[in-house]
Design an enzyme around this catalytic site. Structure first.
Site, PDB file in Angstrom:
ATOM      1  N   GLY A 154      74.011  79.063  77.545  1.00  0.00           N
ATOM      2  CA  GLY A 154      72.839  79.229  78.407  1.00  0.00           C
ATOM      3  C   GLY A 154      73.272  79.469  79.835  1.00  0.00           C
ATOM      4  N   THR A 190      72.360  75.073  84.014  1.00  0.00           N
ATOM      5  CA  THR A 190      72.082  74.129  82.922  1.00  0.00           C
ATOM      6  C   THR A 190      73.395  73.556  82.397  1.00  0.00           C
ATOM      7  OG1 THR A 190      70.254  75.578  82.315  1.00  0.00           O
ATOM      8  CG2 THR A 190      70.780  73.817  80.776  1.00  0.00           C
ATOM      9  N   GLU A 243      79.264  77.875  77.008  1.00  0.00           N
ATOM     10  CA  GLU A 243      79.315  79.338  77.160  1.00  0.00           C
ATOM     11  C   GLU A 243      78.211  79.704  78.131  1.00  0.00           C
ATOM     12  OE1 GLU A 243      81.586  81.178  76.073  1.00  0.00           O
ATOM     13  OE2 GLU A 243      82.513  79.687  74.769  1.00  0.00           O
ATOM     14  N   CYS A 272      74.912  88.103  77.697  1.00  0.00           N
ATOM     15  CA  CYS A 272      75.866  87.602  78.694  1.00  0.00           C
ATOM     16  C   CYS A 272      77.059  88.543  78.850  1.00  0.00           C
ATOM     17  CB  CYS A 272      76.316  86.200  78.322  1.00  0.00           C
ATOM     18  SG  CYS A 272      76.886  86.075  76.630  1.00  0.00           S
TER      19      CYS A 272
END
Ligand code: TXE
Length: 480
Positions: free
Chosen positions: A226, A230, A248, A282
């Site tokens: 995420g 976070t 990740e 990502c």
């Protein structure tokens, strides 16, 4: 309206609170399902169920656990159309992409770890004439797996498959923005006859249900994908309990195009790496550095291709760009486009919301956007935007492009285009990135380590690295 349920101890259950959250179809901007607003009580039930199931699941021969994962993969394959449709409606991504990338990959993830575990052998270290060491890998217990909304079932299975294959039981939380395929997956688990409590799926908000998983003292390891902020919050919560973490996180990946590249391939693939899945991957490249000698030519060809990308109804077979995940995310992306203008950027194409009619009038569509004229160190070139927005810049030397490419706090992936092998090696070695693609993008071998450096994360997923993360190594030394 569909009402989702948690999957705890082998059965589908409403949340203890009795409260539900809205689940929105991003292509229409309408609520179309309700998801459990779970809290620490649901998480506690899930962890208890997982703890009860752990001894038997961990004690099964690896072949048996492998069989369960293979049957789940078969069920994903036989429900591919239903799952792809659900994924597309839930996220706004094109249906064809959901089918050929997301759901196809979910099945591959399950198969990959179902078979990898059969080859995850112990090692022995004999001390000649004195003793023999052998090292065994034992499952840890209850694994917490928290996944994001951009590739929902794909990343959900990427975490739970190695965790389960290694013999852990799992409490998983999919993103509240895209929970549907995880819910359908829980129905497939019941169909596959998964033993109760082995996999538990708790739906709800990150700050409530997700946080409760991270805080639970009986969940000793957390695998999270995420946002970087976070990830940092999770690390802070987990630190006093010394939990094992795999994080990740975000990326701000450079695409570096040298003048000696295969031009057509570089243009075609840069369009894909910039805008696939609305740029919400990502691994997407969001900073395109082009050697000045071919900058004008590349820019013209790139813009020509971008202008032809079809944007609109995710369910239409020709759509390449669907809706972004939420109104809040669309607003965040638009705020960055506004910031880019303030930072001196020139919008070459896009820069606006794409307005649609009828049932899609409330959808969250943003035109693919290319920005020129931004300095390498401005906020738009340093912060993760995570939408269909890229910045294009010329460069003159390898030293300059390496400096600028490495200037962000992130270091997930990078993309190099050159036919000069020596140059490719030199640049690839010096880039701050966990993954470098040369003359290709998103070409994945699941045996390779996956993850980032700097603020892009901690640890590596993929291959045996994930199995190592989900197990404790124990060395046993026997004196002769
Ligand atoms: O992700 P979050 P968001 C980036 C991207 C995006 C930004 C924010 O830049 O704009 O992150 O996205 C759960 N404890 N990426 O807010 O919040 C949450 O419920 C435990 C990059 O949607 O990080 C969800 O299941 N869990 C990215 C998951 O974490 C918590 C993919 C991810 O949500 C939690 C997605 C907490 N305190 C966003 N707070 C990538 N790298 O692929 C939230 N969650």
């Amino acid at each position: 309206m569909k009402i989702l349920l948690n999957y705890i101890d082998g059965t589908l259950k409403p949340p203890v609170s009795g409260e539900y959250l809205d689940n929105i179809n991003p292509a229409r901007g309408e609520v179309y399902a309700k998801i459990p607003d779970s809290d620490a009580r649901d998480v506690a039930d899930a962890v208890d169920a997982a703890r009860r199931a752990f001894p038997a699941w961990a004690g099964l021969p690896a072949e048996k656990r492998s069989d369960f994962l293979l049957s789940l993969a078969d069920l994903v394959d036989s429900h591919v159309d239903e799952l792809a449709l659900a994924e597309s409606i839930d996220t706004g991504k094109p249906l064809a992409l959901a089918k050929h990338m997301d759901i196809a990959r979910a099945s591959v993830n399950l198969r990959f770890y179902a078979t990898a575990i059969l080859h995850f052998a112990s090692s022995a270290h004999p001390m000649e004439g004195l003793a023999t060491n052998y090292t065994v890998h034992r499952p840890v217990g209850v694994a917490g797996c928290i996944s994001p909304w951009n590739l929902p079932l794909y990343l959900f299975t990427w975490k739970i498959a190695p965790a389960l294959a290694a013999g852990n039981c799992v409490v998983a939380k999919p993103s509240e923005l895209a929970p549907m395929t995880a819910f359908l997956f829980s129905e497939l688990c019941i169909q596959a006859g998964m033993p109760a409590g082995v996999l538990n799926i708790v739906h709800g908000l990150g700050a409530k249900a997700g946080q409760a998983i991270v805080e639970h003292p009986e969940v000793p390891l957390i695998s999270f994908t995420g946002g970087s902020s976070t990830g940092k919050r999770i690390a802070v919560t987990a630190a006093p309990m010394l939990k094992r973490l795999s994080l990740e996180l975000g990326g701000k990946n450079p695409t570096i195009v040298f003048s000696d590249c295969d031009f057509d391939e570089a243009v075609k693939n840069t369009v894909r790496s910039s805008f696939l899945n609305q740029g919400e991957i990502c691994l997407c490249g969001s900073r395109i550095f082009v050697e000045r000698k071919i900058y004008g030519k590349f820019k013209r060809a790139f813009l020509q291709e971008v202008a032809q990308l079809s944007i609109g109804d995710p369910l239409h077979p020709d759509t390449f760009i669907g809706a972004v995940i939420s109104e809040a995310h669309a607003q965040k992306v638009m705020d960055y486009i506004q910031l880019a203008k303030e930072e001196g950027g020139n919008i070459l194409i896009g820069g606006k919301r794409h307005l649609m009619e009828k049932e899609h009038a409330g959808g969250f569509f943003i035109l693919p956007t290319v920005i020129e004229g931004l300095s390498y160190d401005c906020r738009c070139n340093q912060e993760e935007i995570f939408g269909p927005v890229v910045s294009i810049m010329p460069f003159d030397t390898m030293e300059e492009v390496l400096h600028d490419a490495n200037s962000t706090p992130y270091g997930l992936a990078a993309n190099i285009w050159t036919l000069n092998v020596q140059k490719a090696h030199q640049v690839a070695q010096q880039l701050d990135a966990g993954i470098v693609w040369v003359n290709c993008w998103l070409l994945r071998d699941l045996r390779t380590p996956f993850g980032g450096v700097k603020q892009s994360g901690i640890g590596r997923e993929g291959g045996f690295e994930a199995l190592q993360f989900f197990t404790e190594s124990k060395n046993i030394c026997i004196k002769h």
